[in-house]
Scaffold this motif. Structure first.
Motif, short mmCIF file in Angstrom:
data_model
loop_
_atom_site.label_atom_id
_atom_site.label_comp_id
_atom_site.label_asym_id
_atom_site.label_seq_id
_atom_site.Cartn_x
_atom_site.Cartn_y
_atom_site.Cartn_z
N HIS A 29 -53.73 -24.33 76.06
CA HIS A 29 -52.81 -25.18 76.96
C HIS A 29 -51.57 -25.20 77.07
CE1 HIS A 29 -56.79 -26.80 78.05
NE2 HIS A 29 -56.24 -27.76 78.70
N THR A 30 -50.75 -25.90 78.07
CA THR A 30 -49.37 -26.14 78.05
C THR A 30 -49.03 -27.71 78.22
OG1 THR A 30 -47.07 -25.33 78.96
CG2 THR A 30 -49.02 -25.57 80.30
N VAL A 31 -47.81 -28.09 78.04
CA VAL A 31 -47.40 -29.43 78.29
C VAL A 31 -46.45 -29.43 79.51
CG1 VAL A 31 -46.18 -31.43 77.44
CG2 VAL A 31 -47.74 -30.07 75.84
N LEU A 32 -47.03 -29.78 80.44
CA LEU A 32 -46.09 -29.90 81.81
C LEU A 32 -45.02 -31.03 81.99
CD1 LEU A 32 -48.73 -29.03 84.63
CD2 LEU A 32 -47.17 -27.42 83.29
N GLY A 33 -45.25 -32.12 81.12
CA GLY A 33 -44.22 -32.99 81.04
C GLY A 33 -44.53 -34.37 80.22
N THR A 34 -43.79 -35.04 80.14
CA THR A 34 -43.96 -36.41 79.14
C THR A 34 -43.75 -37.55 79.88
OG1 THR A 34 -41.83 -36.42 78.15
CG2 THR A 34 -43.51 -35.09 77.00
N LEU B 266 -48.66 -37.70 77.98
CA LEU B 266 -48.37 -36.26 78.25
C LEU B 266 -49.27 -35.69 79.54
CD1 LEU B 266 -49.03 -34.53 74.83
CD2 LEU B 266 -46.94 -34.87 75.97
N LYS B 267 -48.66 -34.66 80.13
CA LYS B 267 -49.48 -34.00 81.04
C LYS B 267 -49.51 -32.74 80.82
CE LYS B 267 -47.20 -33.32 85.26
NZ LYS B 267 -46.55 -33.92 86.46
N ILE B 268 -51.04 -32.40 80.68
CA ILE B 268 -51.23 -31.01 80.12
C ILE B 268 -51.95 -30.22 81.13
CG2 ILE B 268 -51.25 -32.25 77.75
CD1 ILE B 268 -54.20 -31.63 77.72
N ALA B 269 -52.01 -28.87 80.71
CA ALA B 269 -52.82 -28.00 81.85
C ALA B 269 -53.23 -26.72 81.02
CB ALA B 269 -52.19 -27.59 83.12
N PRO B 270 -54.23 -26.20 81.29
CA PRO B 270 -54.84 -24.99 80.89
C PRO B 270 -54.03 -23.74 81.41
CG PRO B 270 -56.33 -25.72 82.25
CD PRO B 270 -55.40 -26.65 82.13
N VAL B 271 -53.64 -22.89 80.48
CA VAL B 271 -52.86 -21.70 80.97
C VAL B 271 -54.13 -20.51 80.78
CG1 VAL B 271 -50.73 -20.14 80.97
CG2 VAL B 271 -50.78 -22.51 80.21
N GLY C 246 -53.46 -24.07 85.26
CA GLY C 246 -54.40 -24.65 85.91
C GLY C 246 -54.16 -26.17 86.30
N ALA C 247 -55.21 -26.94 86.55
CA ALA C 247 -54.94 -28.43 86.77
C ALA C 247 -54.60 -29.10 85.75
CB ALA C 247 -56.37 -28.84 87.41
N ALA C 248 -53.60 -30.25 85.94
CA ALA C 248 -53.28 -30.82 85.05
C ALA C 248 -53.88 -32.10 84.74
CB ALA C 248 -51.68 -31.25 85.67
N ARG C 249 -53.92 -32.43 83.47
CA ARG C 249 -54.55 -33.91 83.26
C ARG C 249 -53.57 -34.48 82.55
NH1 ARG C 249 -58.60 -32.08 79.37
NH2 ARG C 249 -57.42 -30.25 79.16
N ALA C 250 -53.68 -35.94 82.36
CA ALA C 250 -52.76 -36.66 81.70
C ALA C 250 -53.69 -37.34 80.42
CB ALA C 250 -52.66 -38.19 82.54
N ILE C 251 -52.64 -37.44 79.54
CA ILE C 251 -53.03 -37.90 77.98
C ILE C 251 -52.28 -38.97 77.66
CG2 ILE C 251 -53.42 -37.42 75.59
CD1 ILE C 251 -54.82 -35.53 77.30
N HIS C 252 -53.10 -39.97 77.16
CA HIS C 252 -52.32 -41.34 76.66
C HIS C 252 -51.90 -40.95 75.08
CE1 HIS C 252 -52.88 -44.07 80.04
NE2 HIS C 252 -54.04 -44.07 79.91
N CYS C 253 -50.68 -41.44 74.75
CA CYS C 253 -50.21 -41.30 73.52
C CYS C 253 -49.10 -42.02 73.25
CB CYS C 253 -50.11 -39.92 73.21
SG CYS C 253 -48.66 -39.13 74.14
#
Lengths: 1017, 113
Positions: A401-406, A415-420, A426-433
């Protein structure tokens, strides 16, 4: 990773940490080394906080839930800590330790908290939470790489009036203190067999091996507590006990060895030649009430036979958009906060990594009560044991995965993460942290090693530089040499310590450590995490606000070497010298250039390793002991007379002697009148004096000076001009021949050491066959100068053994006689144009002779005068002062001193150069006099001369070298160096000043008594 | 003399061939390239030859023959061979002594390491 809830990209409900947090709410029970029973209070931006003994400002703030600690350099972005050590780039604070004791740019991670400490955030206005300068963050295109060279250029006047002041005000770090530093600093030298820098596992093992061998060992560490990474890893077992027990026992053993010395709070900041390492020891910055008179810091200059550098490795940040928000930090920082300070950096910290070591941190935080929402790993696969351990704790691992932004403003909230997959995001997903812990692997700390001009070697497996060859007797051990992990560091350190001991003649034994609870960790090196190239900022250098985009832009705009990329983007040029950023900048630049990192190169690390106070460098050389002040034997008398003094070279000289409420101009006018009309008394003791003795003394002076000296008779004086071999005037002075084989040579006040050095040089190396002996006698002889038409009348009654009548003792005579009962060397000479005597008195009798002359002169109106009157009187006569009329490019002919060149001499120092083409060409600047059209106008020294009264630009043809009000002439006078000056006599030239243009006539440089009749009275 | 930052960071140890002691750099002053002899008869020299004597220097990267003075000690000028890259002194010798052979000197230094 299936259990991560997919959330839409837009409209995320992120939390902001705005409400005040209860004191110490993030302190974890039974963790850390802080003193639970010692509570201290401090303030941050005026707000009081509680802390525990052993806390740093950073750990105490984090314990209180405060992550926002500062604003960034260029964009004023909110920032918290990046690391927990001295390499931290973000959390720079100002600290106050009482009146006058303010210091900017202190690392919050290094400043120990004490009761009453006042800390403040920096680079924000009006407040840390609301900062006007943050507007810069919205206009990043103005501040992109090389912005200094691109933007803010036009219109031209705006640079001075708008851009520069505004940029200067908005950019930068802390404010400089205004008061003089009230603290004292000290210094010492130290000699040791083995210096060990860094007291982590490698350094401790090295010190132990060397210390047990009997060698003298000095172990230093920049932290308040020794132990390095062991302080953050209590769960490791060493030799069948816990890491902290091992640490305590090891330190106790080292402390018990008489040949071992431990210095905590001591930074080895520079490695110099022949194994000299400079240390800055911080003595009182951690104390609430330092003992009276205790020095604040101590500079150690350590000369070690062998040096072991055990500085470990620094964790590498990952480069992704928004990797700078408060609570985004290195994984090792979170681990240190938990284990050393008992602080949980977040309740829901996400982990972003490309290296195994972040997993241990994640697991420890989870075990301490945190909920890890996800471990994002850039690598496609991870060791099953790590996945198992994560699963056991219910932690999701998102590999590949990569991180597209915070998200989050004053603190990261998501965090906004997405598979590479195969390079495709790929499609981005959000993570609470509420925190992000990142790790891109480790960079050996090679700063001190690099100071030795050592070579570094690129390691393709570790993707990092490792120590190569050093010209100094040093070795790098442990993490600094790429040996990751406690077991490897202990083993390597012990070997290094034993080897160093053997080199200094002791038998060092290598102890085999057994280490439990550690696995060999590996990782992948990634220049920057894949991104969609949005408008976000992925920071490489957090302290100088340099982004990955900036580095790539620099490459696009033609920078090929990392040295150029560095200067264009300023990456690595902040006060942290790129400790966390250089390697990432290199990797990104190399990727952009399509080259391997070693082809692009690494910038040079220079001392100091971390910012070092001026006080440490200055140590005892401050205040009264800053420099020597030389005083003549007449100094006290002049003080009693109310003289005003000025520094001349290292001397303190009386400038003028005001009476009543006289101004300087009034006093000088009176002193000038008295000397021209009656008699003046002047202390010329500061003139340099060299005794030149020996059968070849005359030959020696004849070869050095422009003037002929072979035929100067004993009892006569001659003005001498000394050139360099380049033909330019170096010094001048009167040379008196005391005897056939003895000369009393005088030099300018500031030139004495230079002239003696030059004489010694020629005597020792060019003409060693000459039988001459040189002695500096400047301080042996005091010189009392008596000038004016009544000088003889004052002096004659005091002289025994010499007739000083005009004919018997003519101008430029010298004789030994007694004055006021004291044996003296009496010269008849003059620097004023009047009848003059210079009485050279042994210094211890100088005041008595001075006072006798003073008393004898009372009926004649004797007047003491200072250097200012001396300057005016000599300028009226057109006498030059070397260094005022000359500047190292003036020949004797330029200065109107061609007459002083021995016409029959075939050689003297500098003679051949006087015939060089440029020195005989027309257009040279020559010494002339200037008379302003308005006699009341006194020109400014240094003012430029032009031919026409026209608007600039006009060619400048000369400058004013001396300018005074001449009381004698009742008008202003000036001396100047002017192109073809002597041919311009009679012409009018102009001096453009800011508000007006002054006209002046060029005249001969002698304004008073041009025939010299008054010398001979 | 006024202490300077440079002196505070003084680092070299220099062997004075007259005192036969190895002493800190603060006691010494640098004095330019060595083995440049002042011509016996400057008046007989061409402008070019005199220019070369005045200004043209080796500016070596590596071993450099240069002069030092033990100014705060015996005050004698002496010669030295110093590597300008590493600042390592390969030798110091008295003024007037012959210029040492560089190859021999480098071989000796290498053996000593």
């Amino acid at each position: 990773m299936s259990d991560i809830a997919a959330e839409p990209e837009i409209g995320l409900a992120f939390r902001e940490t705005g409400a005040p947090v209860a004191d110490g709410a993030f302190r974890v029970a039974r963790r850390g080394r802080v003193e639970r029973t010692r509570r201290v209070g401090f303030t941050f931006d005026g707000k009081p906080y509680g802390a525990l003994g052993g806390d740093t400002v950073a750990s105490a703030l984090l314990a209180n839930g405060v992550h926002l600690m500062g604003r960034s350099f260029k964009y004023h972005r909110p920032r918290g800590i990046l690391s927990a050590g001295s390499e931290d780039a973000n959390a720079l604070i100002g600290t106050s330790r009482g009146p006058g004791r303010f210091e900017p740019n202190t690392r919050a991670t290094m400043q120990e908290v004490f009761d009453g400490l006042a800390a403040e955030s920096q680079n924000r206005w009006p407040s840390l939470g609301f900062d006007i300068g943050a507007i810069n963050d919205a206009i990043p295109h103005l501040f992109a790489a090389g912005f200094y060279y691109k933007t803010f250029k036009w219109p031209r006047p705006f640079w001075h009036h708008v851009y520069e002041p505004v940029i200067r005000a908005a950019a930068g770090l802390g404010r400089a203190p205004h008061e003089a530093d009230p603290d004292s600093y000290t210094a010492r030298y130290h000699h040791t067999d083995i210096l060990v820098v860094g007291a982590g596992p490698a350094g401790l093992a090295a010190a132990l091996a060397a210390g047990r061998s009997g060698a003298r060992v000095l172990l230093v560490d920049e932290h308040s507590e020794m132990g390095g990474s062991l302080l953050s890893m209590p769960e490791i077992g060493i030799d069948a006990r816990g890491a902290w027990s091992f640490l305590a026992e090891t330190l106790a053993e080292l402390a018990s060895l008489p040949n071992v010395r431990l210095l905590p709070r001591t930074t080895a900041f520079g490695y110099f030649h022949q194994n000299m390492v400079a240390l800055a020891e911080r003595l009182t910055d951690h104390l609430a009430s330092p003992p009276d008179g205790a020095p604040r810091e101590r500079l150690w200059r350590v000369r070690a036979r062998e040096v072991v550098l055990a500085q470990g490795a620094i964790e590498k940040p990952l480069v992704f958009d928004g990797n700078d928000r408060p609570a985004v930090m290195l994984a090792s920082a979170a681990r240190t906060m938990l284990n050393r300070y008992g602080v949980l950096v977040g309740e829901h910290p996400a982990v972003v990594t490309s290296h195994d070591s972040a997993y241990a941190t994640a697991f420890e935080l989870a075990d301490a009560g945190a909920t890890i929402p996800v471990i994002i790993d850039a690598r496609p696969t991870v060791e099953p044991v790590l996945l198992d351990e994560a699963a056991r704790r219910g932690i999701a691992v998102a590999t590949g995965h990569t991180v597209l932004g915070t998200e989050g403003r004053m603190r990261v909230s998501g965090l906004k993460i997405a598979p590479v997959t195969g390079g495709t995001i790929g499609a981005a997903r959000a993570i609470h942290c509420d925190a992000v812990l990142m790790s891109g692997g480790w960079t050996p700390s090679l700063h001190l090693f690099s100071h030795t001009k050592a070579s570094l070697v690129w390691d393709e497996d570790l993707k990092t530089f490792l120590p190569g060859q050093s010209p100094e007797a040093c070795v790098t051990a442990g993490g600094g040499a790429g040996h990751w992990g406690i077991a490897a560091a202990l083993e390597d350190g012990a070997r290094a310590g034993a080897t160093a001991a053997a080199k200094v003649g002791h038998l060092g034994r290598v102890h085999d450590f057994s280490v439990e609870g550690e696995r060999v960790e590996t990782g992948a090196t990634i220049a920057a995490l894949p991104s969609r190239g949005t408008r976000g900022k992925a920071f490489v250098d957090h302290q100088n606000d340099v982004t990955a985009k900036d580095v790539r832009l620099a490459v696009r705009e033609g920078m090929r070497s990392i040295e150029h990329v560095k200067r264009y983007t300023t990456t690595g040029m902040a006060t942290d010298q790129g400790k966390t950023s250089n390697i990432n900048a290199l990797l990104i630049a190399a990727e952009a250039l399509g080259k391997s990192p070693p082809e692009v190169g690494l910038t040079t690390f220079r001392p100091p390793y971390t910012p070092t106070t001026f006080g440490t460098f200055a140590n005892h050389h401050a205040g009264a002991t800053f420099e020597v002040t030389r005083k003549t034997p007449i100094n006290g008398w002049a003080e009693a007379q109310g003289a005003v003094f000025e520094p001349v070279a290292l001397w303190r000289r009386a400038r003028y002697f005001p009476r009543g409420n006289e101004t300087m101009r009034e006093a000088v006018a009176r002193e000038c009148r008295a000397t021209r009309e009656a008699v003046g008394l002047f202390d010329a003791s500061t003139l340099g004096k060299i005794e030149v003795v020996g059968p070849d003394a005359a030959e020696f002076l004849n070869r050095l000076y422009t003037n002929p000296f072979l035929k100067l008779a004993p009892g006569r004086c001659r003005y001498g001009v000394l050139l360099g071999e380049d033909g330019f005037i170096r010094d001048d002075g009167v040379i008196a021949r005391i005897a056939e084989d003895r000369f009393h040579v005088t030099t300018t006040t500031g030139g004495a050491p230079r002239v003696l050095t030059m004489m010694e040089d020629y005597l020792q190396t060019e003409w060693p066959d000459l039988k001459v002996w040189l002695t500096s006698t400047t301080e042996e002889w005091a010189t009392v100068a008596l000038n004016g038409p009544l000088a003889r009348a004052v002096l004659a009654p005091l002289v025994k053994g010499l007739d000083i009548a005009a004919d018997a003792f003519p101008h430029m005579s010298v004789a030994e006689c007694k004055v006021a009962g004291v044996p003296v060397r009496l010269c008849r000479m003059s620097f004023t144009g009047e009848l003059g005597f210079e009485v050279n008195v042994p210094a211890r009798h100088a005041l008595a002779v001075w006072e006798a002359i003073w008393t004898a002169g009372q009926p004649h109106g004797i007047t003491p005068y200072g250097t200012e009157t001396m300057h005016v009187l000599r300028a009226e006569k057109g006498f030059i002062i070397v260094g005022q009329e000359t500047d190292g490019t003036v020949t004797p002919d330029d200065a109107g001193l061609a007459w002083a060149i021995g016409k029959t001499k075939r050689d003297f120092v500098g003679m051949r150069s006087l015939a060089r083409p440029d020195l005989v060409a027309t257009g040279r600047k020559q010494l002339v006099g200037l008379l302003t059209r308005d006699p009341a106008t006194v020109l400014e020294e240094g003012a430029q001369l032009v031919e026409e009264d026209a608007r600039p630009p006009v060619p400048m043809i000369g400058h004013v070298t001396s300018s005074y009000w001449s009381e004698t002439l009742g008008r202003s006078i000036a001396l100047a160096l002017v192109k073809d000056g002597r041919a311009r006599i009679g012409e009018t030239l102009y001096l453009p000043m800011p508000d007006t243009t002054i006209a002046a006539e060029v005249v001969a440089p002698v304004f008073y008594d041009p025939d010299g009749a008054r010398f001979h009275l | 003399m006024v202490p300077t930052m440079r002196q505070e960071a003084t680092m070299l140890l220099i062997h004075c061939p007259y005192c036969d002691k190895t002493l800190p750099e603060v006691e010494f002053a640098y004095a330019g390239e060595a083995h440049i002899v002042r011509p016996a008869d400057p008046a007989a020299m061409s402008d070019e030859a005199w220019r070369d004597f005045l200004f043209i220097r080796t500016n070596a990267r590596g071993p450099h023959f240069e002069r030092w003075r033990h100014v705060h000690g015996c005050a004698r000028f002496f010669n030295a061979v110093r590597d300008t890259v590493s600042d390592r002194f390969l030798a110091t010798y008295k003024a007037g002594a012959p210029k040492p052979d560089l190859a021999t000197l480098l071989a000796e230094t290498e053996r000593a390491r």
